[in-house]
Design an enzyme around this catalytic site. Structure first.
Site, mmCIF file in Angstrom:
data_model
loop_
_atom_site.group_PDB
_atom_site.id
_atom_site.type_symbol
_atom_site.label_atom_id
_atom_site.label_comp_id
_atom_site.label_asym_id
_atom_site.label_seq_id
_atom_site.Cartn_x
_atom_site.Cartn_y
_atom_site.Cartn_z
ATOM 1 N N GLU A 1 0.824 -1.215 0.000
ATOM 2 C CA GLU A 1 0.000 0.000 0.000
ATOM 3 C C GLU A 1 0.853 1.258 0.000
ATOM 4 O O GLU A 1 0.490 2.263 -0.605
ATOM 5 C CB GLU A 1 -0.899 0.027 1.245
ATOM 6 C CG GLU A 1 -2.216 -0.693 1.092
ATOM 7 C CD GLU A 1 -3.195 0.067 0.212
ATOM 8 O OE1 GLU A 1 -2.879 0.279 -0.977
ATOM 9 O OE2 GLU A 1 -4.261 0.406 0.705
ATOM 10 N N THR B 1 -4.907 8.928 -3.790
ATOM 11 C CA THR B 1 -4.930 8.841 -2.318
ATOM 12 C C THR B 1 -3.886 9.756 -1.691
ATOM 13 O O THR B 1 -4.142 10.432 -0.694
ATOM 14 C CB THR B 1 -4.685 7.382 -1.864
ATOM 15 O OG1 THR B 1 -5.734 6.581 -2.370
ATOM 16 C CG2 THR B 1 -4.665 7.255 -0.350
HETATM 17 N N1 HSE Z 1 -7.811 5.639 5.188
HETATM 18 C C1 HSE Z 1 -7.264 5.970 3.905
HETATM 19 C C2 HSE Z 1 -7.507 7.436 3.630
HETATM 20 C C3 HSE Z 1 -7.928 5.130 2.856
HETATM 21 O O1 HSE Z 1 -8.625 7.897 3.878
HETATM 22 O O2 HSE Z 1 -6.586 8.132 3.185
HETATM 23 C C4 HSE Z 1 -7.459 5.393 1.462
HETATM 24 O O3 HSE Z 1 -8.292 4.646 0.553
#
Ligand code: HSE
Length: 310
Positions: free
Chosen positions: A131, A184
């Site tokens: 990730e 992201t």
């Molecule tokens: N928890 C992470 C975020 C998930 O919100 O950045 C990314 O898919």
């Protein structure tokens, strides 16, 4: 001939409104399809096809599946080489754990081809290493549900403490993917580094309420708890029409609705498949009013790890 196996990687919804970086659930559609083949030489070769595959690096260090395998092989001190083909069914940058699905399926496949030296829980750190290739941080709220199935709570990152929350039989998921990409890393960079005490208290209360609601199958409490005070106020502006889409889902009897992970997908929970489909239609129509085409997927919560298809 070298042995090949195919593994189905599951999508996931992270945060689930009140659990930023600590809650996620798995869904079986859309999904990625991974094919792994043992090589006679060391190293990882990667090929890609499917949705958005042109935008993903085939360099193992910059590919979530490749990075997860490298991390796993280092831990096992193995120099076994693999060819990894990733057929993307989950569009990258959609918010439903595209990178996590590939990483989870890839390490389940490698573990299988090496006769399962590690348990699913032991594989998780390697999925998280994958990730980090896409998000820049090792958050686990996509990769843990993608790997373990169900609704997962990451109670602690250091030390890692992963808990499975109960999955009510009558809980259904709708996800709607607008025709838009949100990276992201970018969606994390717009978040403030600190939150005021009042905001932390509100989020902690909702997170505790969410967990209790699943235990008691109390969907009123679940809905009241599905409010995000951390990320959504900052990320909503990245998704045209987001507030109207959320209102449309709630008007169509969603228990709760929010941004899926870092977006732009939007998810809703409901208490029947029929309602999940009605909610999906309402959300798609509302995105259309903002000039965005979108696709909805409705399903129960998926409670299984990546499936080895043979
Ligand atoms: N928890 C992470 C975020 C998930 O919100 O950045 C990314 O898919």
């Amino acid at each position: 001939m070298n042995k090949s196996i195919r593994i189905k990687g599951n999508a996931s919804v992270a945060n689930v409104s009140c659990g930023f970086d600590c809650i996620g659930y798995a869904i079986s559609v859309p999904g990625d399809l991974i094919t792994l083949t043992k090589k006679n030489t060391p190293g990882i070769d990667i090929t890609m096809s499917g949705f958005g595959s042109d935008s993903i690096s085939c360099d193992p260090k910059n590919n979530t599946g490749g990075q997860a395998i490298v991390s796993l092989l280092e831990a096992l001190t193995s120099d076994q080489g693999f060819h990894l083909h990733i057929e993307k069914g989950i569009p990258p940058g959609s918010g439903v754990g595209s990178s996590a699905a590939s990483a989870a399926a890839a390490i389940v496949g490698v573990n299988e081809l090496l006769n399962n030296p590690l348990t699913l829980n032991e594989l998780l750190v390697h999925g998280m290493a994958g990730e980090s290739a896409s998000a820049g941080v090792e958050h686990a709220d996509n990769v843990a549900p993608a790997l373990l199935g169900g609704i997962i709570l990451i109670r602690s990152y250091n030390p890692l403490d992963i808990l499975e929350l109960p999955v009510p039989d009558s809980l259904f998921s709708t996800i709607v993917l607008p025709d838009l990409v949100v990276n992201t890393r970018d969606a994390r960079n717009i978040l403030p580094k600190n939150v005021p005490l009042k905001t932390a208290i509100a989020q902690a209360g909702n997170l505790a309420g969410f967990s209790l609601a699943l235990h008691n199958e109390d969907f009123d409490l679940l809905g009241r708890s599905m409010v995000d005070h951390f990320a959504e106020p900052h990320r909503a502006k990245l998704i045209p029409g987001y507030k109207a889409v959320r209102n449309a889902a709630l008007d169509a009897e969603a228990i709760g609705c929010g941004i899926a992970g870092s977006g732009p997908a939007v998810f809703a929970l409901s208490d029947s498949l029929e309602k999940a489909e009605k909610i999906g239609l309402a959300m798609v129509n509302t995105f259309k009013n903002s000039g965005l085409a979108s696709q909805s997927y409705c399903s129960p919560i998926h409670t299984q790890p990546p499936e080895i298809l043979g």
